[in-house]
Design a protein around this motif. Structure first.
Motif, PDB file in Angstrom:
ATOM      1  N   LEU A   1       0.841  -1.190   0.000  1.00 21.75           N
ATOM      2  CA  LEU A   1       0.000   0.000   0.000  1.00 21.75           C
ATOM      3  C   LEU A   1       0.875   1.238   0.000  1.00 21.75           C
ATOM      4  N   VAL A   2       0.578   2.164  -0.898  1.00 18.58           N
ATOM      5  CA  VAL A   2       1.364   3.383  -1.007  1.00 18.58           C
ATOM      6  C   VAL A   2       0.443   4.548  -1.356  1.00 18.58           C
ATOM      7  N   GLN A   3       0.804   5.737  -0.918  1.00 21.44           N
ATOM      8  CA  GLN A   3       0.031   6.924  -1.252  1.00 21.44           C
ATOM      9  C   GLN A   3       0.316   7.375  -2.675  1.00 21.44           C
ATOM     10  N   ALA A   4      -0.644   8.055  -3.267  1.00 21.34           N
ATOM     11  CA  ALA A   4      -0.442   8.624  -4.594  1.00 21.34           C
ATOM     12  C   ALA A   4       0.800   9.503  -4.602  1.00 21.34           C
ATOM     13  N   GLY A   5       1.594   9.350  -5.653  1.00 20.02           N
ATOM     14  CA  GLY A   5       2.845  10.077  -5.756  1.00 20.02           C
ATOM     15  C   GLY A   5       4.036   9.322  -5.206  1.00 20.02           C
ATOM     16  N   GLY A   6       3.789   8.227  -4.525  1.00 18.14           N
ATOM     17  CA  GLY A   6       4.855   7.439  -3.939  1.00 18.14           C
ATOM     18  C   GLY A   6       5.453   6.448  -4.912  1.00 18.14           C
ATOM     19  N   SER A   7       6.343   5.615  -4.388  1.00 19.52           N
ATOM     20  CA  SER A   7       7.072   4.662  -5.215  1.00 19.52           C
ATOM     21  C   SER A   7       7.074   3.270  -4.601  1.00 19.52           C
ATOM     22  N   LEU A   8       7.189   2.283  -5.456  1.00 16.68           N
ATOM     23  CA  LEU A   8       7.371   0.893  -5.067  1.00 16.68           C
ATOM     24  C   LEU A   8       8.304   0.230  -6.063  1.00 16.68           C
ATOM     25  N   ARG A   9       8.999  -0.787  -5.604  1.00  9.63           N
ATOM     26  CA  ARG A   9       9.841  -1.578  -6.483  1.00  9.63           C
ATOM     27  C   ARG A   9       9.457  -3.043  -6.373  1.00  9.63           C
ATOM     28  N   LEU A  10       9.010  -3.609  -7.480  1.00  4.46           N
ATOM     29  CA  LEU A  10       8.631  -5.007  -7.529  1.00  4.46           C
ATOM     30  C   LEU A  10       9.785  -5.848  -8.054  1.00  4.46           C
TER      31      LEU A  10
ATOM     32  N   LYS B   1       4.588   4.889 -19.203  1.00  2.86           N
ATOM     33  CA  LYS B   1       5.817   5.419 -19.784  1.00  2.86           C
ATOM     34  C   LYS B   1       6.238   6.701 -19.073  1.00  2.86           C
ATOM     35  N   GLY B   2       7.498   6.750 -18.686  1.00  6.62           N
ATOM     36  CA  GLY B   2       8.019   7.902 -17.977  1.00  6.62           C
ATOM     37  C   GLY B   2       7.900   7.798 -16.474  1.00  6.62           C
ATOM     38  N   ARG B   3       7.119   6.845 -15.977  1.00  8.23           N
ATOM     39  CA  ARG B   3       6.942   6.668 -14.540  1.00  8.23           C
ATOM     40  C   ARG B   3       7.506   5.338 -14.048  1.00  8.23           C
ATOM     41  N   PHE B   4       7.402   4.307 -14.876  1.00  8.52           N
ATOM     42  CA  PHE B   4       7.880   2.972 -14.508  1.00  8.52           C
ATOM     43  C   PHE B   4       9.141   2.640 -15.295  1.00  8.52           C
ATOM     44  N   ALA B   5       9.976   1.793 -14.731  1.00  9.51           N
ATOM     45  CA  ALA B   5      11.188   1.351 -15.409  1.00  9.51           C
ATOM     46  C   ALA B   5      11.459  -0.109 -15.102  1.00  9.51           C
ATOM     47  N   ILE B   6      11.745  -0.867 -16.135  1.00  5.75           N
ATOM     48  CA  ILE B   6      12.060  -2.285 -16.004  1.00  5.75           C
ATOM     49  C   ILE B   6      13.561  -2.486 -16.123  1.00  5.75           C
ATOM     50  N   SER B   7      14.086  -3.356 -15.300  1.00  3.27           N
ATOM     51  CA  SER B   7      15.498  -3.692 -15.359  1.00  3.27           C
ATOM     52  C   SER B   7      15.698  -5.133 -14.929  1.00  3.27           C
ATOM     53  N   LYS B   8      16.896  -5.629 -15.124  1.00  2.00           N
ATOM     54  CA  LYS B   8      17.251  -6.963 -14.661  1.00  2.00           C
ATOM     55  C   LYS B   8      18.710  -6.961 -14.254  1.00  2.00           C
TER      56      LYS B   8
ATOM     57  N   GLN C   1      10.463  -0.756 -11.265  1.00  2.00           N
ATOM     58  CA  GLN C   1      10.489   0.436 -10.424  1.00  2.00           C
ATOM     59  C   GLN C   1       9.307   1.311 -10.795  1.00  2.00           C
ATOM     60  N   MET C   2       8.443   1.578  -9.834  1.00  6.36           N
ATOM     61  CA  MET C   2       7.237   2.357 -10.069  1.00  6.36           C
ATOM     62  C   MET C   2       7.319   3.664  -9.291  1.00  6.36           C
ATOM     63  N   ASN C   3       7.293   4.761 -10.007  1.00  9.41           N
ATOM     64  CA  ASN C   3       7.346   6.090  -9.414  1.00  9.41           C
ATOM     65  C   ASN C   3       6.095   6.873  -9.770  1.00  9.41           C
ATOM     66  N   SER C   4       5.853   7.935  -9.022  1.00  9.75           N
ATOM     67  CA  SER C   4       4.698   8.805  -9.267  1.00  9.75           C
ATOM     68  C   SER C   4       3.414   7.996  -9.408  1.00  9.75           C
TER      69      SER C   4
END
Length: 122
Positions: free
Chosen positions: A11-20, A64-71, A80-83
């Motif tokens: 659970l995160v507030q709007a504008g926050g970030s999470l990394r899956l 696009k511009g908010r999430f980023a995939i990496s390995k 990585q999920m931002n904003s």
């Protein structure tokens, strides 16, 4: 076979970030493609983004511009999920397939994780 396990939701507030994270085990190939999908309440599963074995990434317009995939290796992929926005609320799934192509259609992917819940509050 390949087993996939997602982690990092919450659970995160709007504008926050999470990394899956998506951890793979079993008979994986270094040339597998990997992807993230999500399914919100009352909605069909939709493509979020993907990455090829060579590192090329693809994203839906909604992230696009908010999430980023990496390995970091053959076994692990990250999202990585931002904003974050309330409309990002969904169960997020990791997918993997021997194909070198990143498809945006769920039936194209052979292996799936069980999903991790992401809830964004307003």
């Amino acid at each position: 076979q390949v087993q996939l396990v997602e982690s990092g939701g919450g659970l995160v507030q709007a504008g926050g970030s999470l990394r899956l994270s998506c951890a793979a085990s079993g008979r994986t190939s270094s040339r597998d493609s990997m992807a993230w999908f999500r399914q919100g309440p009352g909605k069909e599963r939709e493509f979020v983004g993907g990455i090829t074995w060579g590192g090329s990434t693809y994203y839906s317009n909604s992230v696009k511009g908010r999430f980023a995939i990496s390995k970091d290796n053959i076994k692990t992929m990250y999202l990585q999920m931002n904003s974050l926005k309330p409309e990002d609320t969904a169960v997020y799934y990791c997918a993997r397939d021997p194909s070198p192509i990143v498809y945006d259609s769920p039936p194209r992917w052979r292996y799936w994780g069980q999903g991790t819940q992401v809830t964004v509050s307003s």
